[in-house]
Design a protein around this motif. Sequence first.
Motif, PDB file in Angstrom:
ATOM      1  N   SER A   1       0.844  -1.199   0.000  1.00 47.17           N
ATOM      2  CA  SER A   1       0.000   0.000   0.000  1.00 47.17           C
ATOM      3  C   SER A   1       0.879   1.249   0.000  1.00 47.17           C
ATOM      4  N   LEU A   2       0.242   2.396  -0.203  1.00 47.49           N
ATOM      5  CA  LEU A   2       0.978   3.652  -0.355  1.00 47.49           C
ATOM      6  C   LEU A   2       1.410   4.214   0.996  1.00 47.49           C
ATOM      7  N   SER A   3       2.641   4.718   1.047  1.00 40.96           N
ATOM      8  CA  SER A   3       3.132   5.402   2.246  1.00 40.96           C
ATOM      9  C   SER A   3       3.748   6.731   1.834  1.00 40.96           C
ATOM     10  N   TRP A   4       3.103   7.833   2.229  1.00 44.73           N
ATOM     11  CA  TRP A   4       3.649   9.144   1.891  1.00 44.73           C
ATOM     12  C   TRP A   4       4.915   9.433   2.678  1.00 44.73           C
ATOM     13  N   TRP A   5       5.016   8.826   3.877  1.00 45.48           N
ATOM     14  CA  TRP A   5       6.258   8.975   4.645  1.00 45.48           C
ATOM     15  C   TRP A   5       7.420   8.329   3.889  1.00 45.48           C
ATOM     16  N   GLY A   6       7.158   7.143   3.343  1.00 52.40           N
ATOM     17  CA  GLY A   6       8.187   6.451   2.581  1.00 52.40           C
ATOM     18  C   GLY A   6       8.585   7.215   1.333  1.00 52.40           C
ATOM     19  N   ILE A   7       7.600   7.709   0.598  1.00 55.16           N
ATOM     20  CA  ILE A   7       7.897   8.484  -0.604  1.00 55.16           C
ATOM     21  C   ILE A   7       8.636   9.765  -0.232  1.00 55.16           C
TER      22      ILE A   7
ATOM     23  N   VAL B   1       3.415   0.283  -8.712  1.00 51.94           N
ATOM     24  CA  VAL B   1       2.406  -0.407  -7.905  1.00 51.94           C
ATOM     25  C   VAL B   1       1.165   0.466  -7.728  1.00 51.94           C
ATOM     26  N   GLN B   2       1.384   1.727  -7.384  1.00 49.21           N
ATOM     27  CA  GLN B   2       0.271   2.612  -7.033  1.00 49.21           C
ATOM     28  C   GLN B   2      -0.498   3.115  -8.254  1.00 49.21           C
ATOM     29  N   TRP B   3       0.212   3.401  -9.337  1.00 46.63           N
ATOM     30  CA  TRP B   3      -0.451   4.056 -10.464  1.00 46.63           C
ATOM     31  C   TRP B   3      -0.691   3.146 -11.661  1.00 46.63           C
ATOM     32  N   GLN B   4      -0.069   1.967 -11.667  1.00 46.77           N
ATOM     33  CA  GLN B   4      -0.327   1.012 -12.733  1.00 46.77           C
ATOM     34  C   GLN B   4      -0.932  -0.291 -12.202  1.00 46.77           C
ATOM     35  N   GLY B   5      -0.912  -0.460 -10.878  1.00 46.44           N
ATOM     36  CA  GLY B   5      -1.469  -1.670 -10.300  1.00 46.44           C
ATOM     37  C   GLY B   5      -0.590  -2.893 -10.470  1.00 46.44           C
TER      38      GLY B   5
END
Length: 227
Positions: A127-133, A186-190
């Motif tokens: 799943s998405l993590s803005w902290w990680g990004i 992962v997030q934008w292309q699945g």
Amino acid sequence: MENNRETPNTNDDQTNDTNNVQGIRRGRYVEITSLIYNITEVAISLTAGFATGSSALVSWGVDSIVECNSAAFMIWRLHGEEKGISDREVRKRKKIALSVLSAAFTIAVLFICYEAISKLIGQESASLSWWGIGILLVSLVVNPMLAWGKHYYGKKTDSPSLKYDAIDTMICEYQTIVVLIGIGLVQWQGWWWADPIAALLIVPYVAWEAYEAGRDAWAVDVDQTED
């Protein structure tokens, strides 16, 4: 009769020694900054990686742990050189540092492979993590600055170790880009598999670092005599 014979000028030698010590000290300060920043990378990336199931973030964090070890041993070694320890002691510290790094890189390779292959087999999506990004984006800016400082003072003091560490830092820059691309896919292309694949793409570079550190450690002769 006036004696016109030239006497050795020790002032230049003393100035060069002083400049070299200052360069080593500033190189050590760069390594201290690198250590502090890498600890920050480890804390954020591992927390975010385990929370979101991102193999790429976890693997990047594990590599940052190795970078922490590298910086810590460089600080130890440079501190000794700054204090004027013997050449034998410098070589001893170099051998110890390289041996520990080789072992740390090897463990990192095994962990990254296990983490990524497990996710591929289980087909787990991160799943998405803005902290990680966020920490990845910060690293895109910070790593080149640290690499420049290490290379600059490595060149100024004729220290191969500092220049070698600068290359390691730029390899981290490559790894950061790879992880960002993996998370983005992962997030934008699945593409769930992009995250563990991004982690596996880090492996060849970490494995090479393990090999080179081990080879260099083996080549160090602590008791070598000067010609």
